[in-house]
Design an enzyme around this catalytic site. Sequence first.
Site, PDB file in Angstrom:
ATOM      1  N   LYS A  86       1.246  33.386 -35.462  1.00 10.19           N
ATOM      2  CA  LYS A  86       2.669  33.581 -35.728  1.00 10.19           C
ATOM      3  C   LYS A  86       3.231  32.385 -36.486  1.00 10.19           C
ATOM      4  O   LYS A  86       2.817  31.247 -36.250  1.00 10.19           O
ATOM      5  CB  LYS A  86       3.401  33.766 -34.393  1.00 10.19           C
TER       6      LYS A  86
ATOM      7  N   SER B  36       9.507  39.137 -31.583  1.00 10.05           N
ATOM      8  CA  SER B  36       9.555  38.478 -32.872  1.00 10.05           C
ATOM      9  C   SER B  36       8.179  38.269 -33.509  1.00 10.05           C
ATOM     10  O   SER B  36       8.086  37.811 -34.653  1.00 10.05           O
ATOM     11  CB  SER B  36      10.281  37.135 -32.757  1.00 10.05           C
TER      12      SER B  36
ATOM     13  N   SER C 177       8.504  38.712 -26.896  1.00 10.40           N
ATOM     14  CA  SER C 177       8.110  38.692 -28.301  1.00 10.40           C
ATOM     15  C   SER C 177       6.622  38.906 -28.560  1.00 10.40           C
ATOM     16  O   SER C 177       6.223  39.049 -29.709  1.00 10.40           O
ATOM     17  CB  SER C 177       8.556  37.379 -28.960  1.00 10.40           C
TER      18      SER C 177
END
Length: 521
Positions: free
Chosen positions: A104, A179, A203
């Site tokens: 990420k 996210s 997330s």
Amino acid sequence: MSVLFTNISENNPVKPGDAEALIEPLGLTIDPNESSDFHTLLAAVHDCAEGVNALPDYQPVPNKTKYPRENLKNKCLDKHGRISFSFGGNPEGGVLAGKSVSVKDVVAVADVPQLLGSDVTPAWTPSTDATVVTRLLDAGASIHGTSTCEHYCHSTSSYTSAQGTIENPHAPGYSAGGSTSGGAALVSGGLVDITIGGDQGGSIRVPAALCGCVGLKPTHGRVPYTGISSGDALVDHAGPLARTTLEVAICLDVISGYDGIDDRSLGSSKPGSTRFATAIENGPRRLDGLRIGLVREGFEHSAVDPTVRESVFTAAKKFESLGATVEEVSLPDHLHGPALWTILSRIAGAQTLLGQNTGRRGLCMMEAEMNRLPWSNEGFQRAFPSTKNVIINGLYLISRFPNIYGKTVNIGRQVSDKYQKLFEEYDALVMPTTPVVAPKHGKWGPPLESLKPSIGLTINTAIFNVTGHPAMSIPVGFAPAKDDAKVMLPVGMQIVGGLWQEEKILQVGHAWESNFDWKQT
């Protein structure tokens, strides 16, 4: 007093009256007889700060000889939301040899620009690798890019990143979740084997559920957060997403354990000491003797779509055919989750964004801090409404409810204790990961309109960021999109375990996965 204040530097900028000006907004004053002394003390602390500022920073040094940064000329976003680059892991191999991993875009990779899903400021470039990156490389994995993160991790939608919208691999036009949006889409689409995500309210688990892959938020502190951008150290979690529970378990074995830096992981095991993958790979495919509770509040919340509720309930009842006892349980405090999480994340989130978070031992990524601060109004106007809202809400709560953070921590511990009590009777608890399948993309616009598609998605996930319990989402079937019954989208089932009991939830998830095909359910 250890501060030396008798020899103030000649160019010290502190002026008489500065001390009074600092406390005036609080309605406080300084006795005129003490003003000169406080001026001297303030000037002394300024000199201390200047002295510390002049010292060289102390960052972990990545091994670029063993892991050279190859193909970094391709540091640009591709159509899948990655900053494309690649470099190989340990040439001697390891348990992740041959596996492709993305991380990420909040996870530091030395020499690779980081965007955090934002264009509030230009990209910054880390000088170090996050601990999880080093461990992945040591285990033989190849790092294949950083994946799109939603704006400062402040959304469970997948259209809020300044770098572009991430499509759900099962249906363009629908959310991939956030996210960790780009990573979940890459895994689900078969473009990488594993992604490392960050989870501060759901997330990892939300995008795993919406995209149809496996996502694990480990026990708080199981995986060191060193080199990963923080929201609130109390709710920060890092963990893997993959297509199977076994791949998740293998990765968790690699990245777990205290690294000597991050105080979140002080209670974690010695690196390399866990055997999660061996336990589930060599263990039974049945669950004889295990007790599984279906959390009523997680199923019956008004936000849960009936088709999602039925899909997860049907999937959970199949544990009975594997020898487990399955029964409903109730924990009313589960419903406090969204409010508790909101208070913690708004206050600490605002302090982090404004460079005011304190009280932890770990790695501060100074390049990121210097890149972001101070905020400008121009940058603030470019931020997604959820990021603006974090700052506004946080500052309001700090000013109007100065003791609320501490009380929220206390109540969160109370809820955690109640869950731990349940885990004395049950091996795992189950509920829908998200209340709905992937919604249609929203769009940037007025705040309420922009935030609407993600409202309510974390009703069952955020509470476990507060309590710290390990929680994993696995795909268990499909349900129709809310706006089009012909569009079928994945449904995620969340399996929750006691603190430090990842092996149990991996066992439960692996057993379901080994005996049933979620794509045919």
